[in-house]
Design an enzyme around this catalytic site. Structure first.
Site: not given
Ligand code: PRP
Length: 183
Positions: A103-104, A107, A156, A169
């Site tokens: 994962e990136d 949060d 952010f 991205r």
């Molecule tokens: C982001 C990130 C995780 C998630 C983390 O994805 O890549 O999957 O949010 O958030 P959390 O810990 O609060 O659940 P996003 O839904 O923004 O999709 P993306 O990767 O396509 O930008």
């Protein structure tokens, strides 16, 4: 895209490309030890994990397989709700496999905590998590993340896979977005 190319949109640089690559190299050495003699399946969560998956996979000096999932959190606005819908599922059978979710960012932790339970229920031998970034202040649920790149403040951030309205991205580093961009 380099951080300098959009410096007016950025309030503060948190991580440069070099810092990210150095940390991914450290984590890779650890992963090589932990999965010695095995072929782990790296599961990337679209779209944010694309950059970290590509660089990690190239850095690893061992055989791996890659697969991808796309999930969407129900809920309003930019906040995860913890209710997750699978938009694209894995092509790989997980029975007996050692899985590493890539994962990136973590949060609230809601997405990963759901994903962990979901993949564990498919008969994998082990399921662990690597997250390049973690916002500890924002955590709503405690998720065990085996490999964390960097702890970052709850601001952010964009870049290296992370977007604002699908932009940034392709930024090589990670930076705090300047408020005038989203105001
Ligand atoms: C982001 C990130 C995780 C998630 C983390 O994805 O890549 O999957 O949010 O958030 P959390 O810990 O609060 O659940 P996003 O839904 O923004 O999709 P993306 O990767 O396509 O930008």
């Amino acid at each position: 895209m380099k951080l300098d190319d959009v410096s007016a949109d950025l309030e503060e640089v948190l991580l440069t490309e070099d810092q990210i690559h150095e940390r991914l190299a450290e984590l890779s050495r650890q992963i090589e030890k932990d999965y010695e003699g095995e072929t782990p399946l790296l599961v990337g969560v679209l779209k944010g994990a694309v950059m970290v998956m590509a660089d990690l996979a190239k850095e690893l000096r061992m055989p791996i397989e890659m697969d991808w999932m796309a999930v969407s959190s129900y809920g309003s606005g930019t906040q995860s709700s913890g209710v997750v819908r699978i938009l694209k599922d894995l092509d790989t059978d997980l029975i007996g496999r050692r899985v590493l979710i890539v994962e990136d960012i973590i949060d609230s932790g809601l997405t990963l905590s759901w994903l962990l339970a979901n993949l564990r229920s498919r008969g994998a031998k082990s399921v662990d998590i690597l997250a390049l970034l973690r916002k500890p202040d924002a955590a709503k649920v405690d998720v065990e993340v085996k490999y964390v790149g960097f702890e970052i403040p709850s601001r952010f951030v964009v870049g290296y896979g992370l977007d604002y309205a699908e932009r940034y991205r392709n930024l090589r580093g990670v930076a705090v977005l300047a408020p005038h961009v989203y105001a």
